[in-house]
Design an enzyme around this catalytic site. Sequence first.
Site, PDB file in Angstrom:
ATOM      1  N   GLY A   1       0.825  -1.193   0.000  1.00  0.00           N
ATOM      2  CA  GLY A   1       0.000   0.000   0.000  1.00  0.00           C
ATOM      3  C   GLY A   1       0.863   1.247   0.000  1.00  0.00           C
ATOM      4  O   GLY A   1       2.085   1.172   0.179  1.00  0.00           O
TER       5      GLY A   1
ATOM      6  N   HIS B   1      14.687   3.617  -0.223  1.00  0.00           N
ATOM      7  CA  HIS B   1      15.574   2.883   0.684  1.00  0.00           C
ATOM      8  C   HIS B   1      17.010   3.209   0.314  1.00  0.00           C
ATOM      9  O   HIS B   1      17.315   3.460  -0.862  1.00  0.00           O
ATOM     10  CB  HIS B   1      15.346   1.376   0.542  1.00  0.00           C
ATOM     11  CG  HIS B   1      13.938   0.944   0.777  1.00  0.00           C
ATOM     12  ND1 HIS B   1      13.326   1.061   1.999  1.00  0.00           N
ATOM     13  CD2 HIS B   1      13.008   0.408  -0.052  1.00  0.00           C
ATOM     14  CE1 HIS B   1      12.086   0.599   1.913  1.00  0.00           C
ATOM     15  NE2 HIS B   1      11.868   0.207   0.676  1.00  0.00           N
TER      16      HIS B   1
ATOM     17  N   CYS C   1       5.980   9.289   0.167  1.00  0.00           N
ATOM     18  CA  CYS C   1       4.597   8.897   0.454  1.00  0.00           C
ATOM     19  C   CYS C   1       3.605   9.811  -0.276  1.00  0.00           C
ATOM     20  O   CYS C   1       2.428   9.869   0.103  1.00  0.00           O
ATOM     21  CB  CYS C   1       4.315   8.883   1.952  1.00  0.00           C
ATOM     22  SG  CYS C   1       5.452   7.842   2.870  1.00  0.00           S
TER      23      CYS C   1
END
Lengths: 215, 105
Positions: free
Chosen positions: A83, A89, A180
């Site tokens: 999601g 990263h 995000c």
Amino acid sequence: MPGMESMGQAMIVEDWGLIKYADGYERQMQCVGKVAAGAKDHLILCEHPPAITLGRMTNQASLLYQPKDIEERAVTITTVDRGGDVTLHAPGQLVVYPIFNLNNHGKDLRIYMQMLEEVAVDLLKNFGILAISIPGQRGVFVGPDKIISIGVGVRKWVTYHGLGINVNTDLSLFDLIKPCGLNVRMTSMQKLKGHAVLIKDVKTKAVEQFQKYFQ
Amino acid sequence: MILHGRMNSRYLSVQCERNRKVAAGGSEFMTEIILPELGEGITKATIACWHAKVGDSLQEGQEVCEAVTDKASFIIEAPIAGKLKSISIIDGQEAFVGCVLGTIE
């Protein structure tokens, strides 16, 4: 503690060290298969070379540069089955993949996500960092800045993906994306403490917190 | 199509009921693929993508689509083996828990 494996606990803890994102994903799926078949929960700790992952709700505008320009900086881009929007990263970020069978932990995605946030807030408290979760925004924040990103996948009620904890992450890499999908600034434990933090200490505390919350 | 707001919730509810009637009007050997309960307070989810297309043969337990809610992606499996007969909720659409997402015969 690369290769560390802790058995005899309620969960199996594995430290994969620095692992390419794609290889880590493949190993996660192997763990999901084992846990779905009845093995103990697994808690995976690792770091990834620079990698941008695009979750299922990614807005293309969250990538602030053309993909070829990003890849020229040796940052891979991968679409993943979790999601959320885009995340990044990089070495210095502790990635935690809880491969947990939610059939044994309440079978409730909202409660699971809340527990991840509580684990993360408690973890940071061990290092003198007062973090919060913000209703309606998954992840963990220190003031207005985000320090831990959370996004999960669930197969047969077994979880995968998880948390990206910015310990000593090169925060300039986040300039490549809108983390995000939000207009949010990222921070790290290193930035907040004013010095590098030993990632092995964060791993030890992360394992303790997960074992406390998910026994 | 992503829908928001109270009016759209009502639309979704009507759409969900319509899907159920359409499914019920089909073959008695038809099985519905339902958006399951995902957690307390989670009333709906967005179908992020289908892994199968209408006409595909499915094995029981085969992954057919992904529902996304609250930064979690949940894989939905075929409840029985058969052929994917219909898709009611397409990629990007929201569905209520309990809604028929598609049918298998």
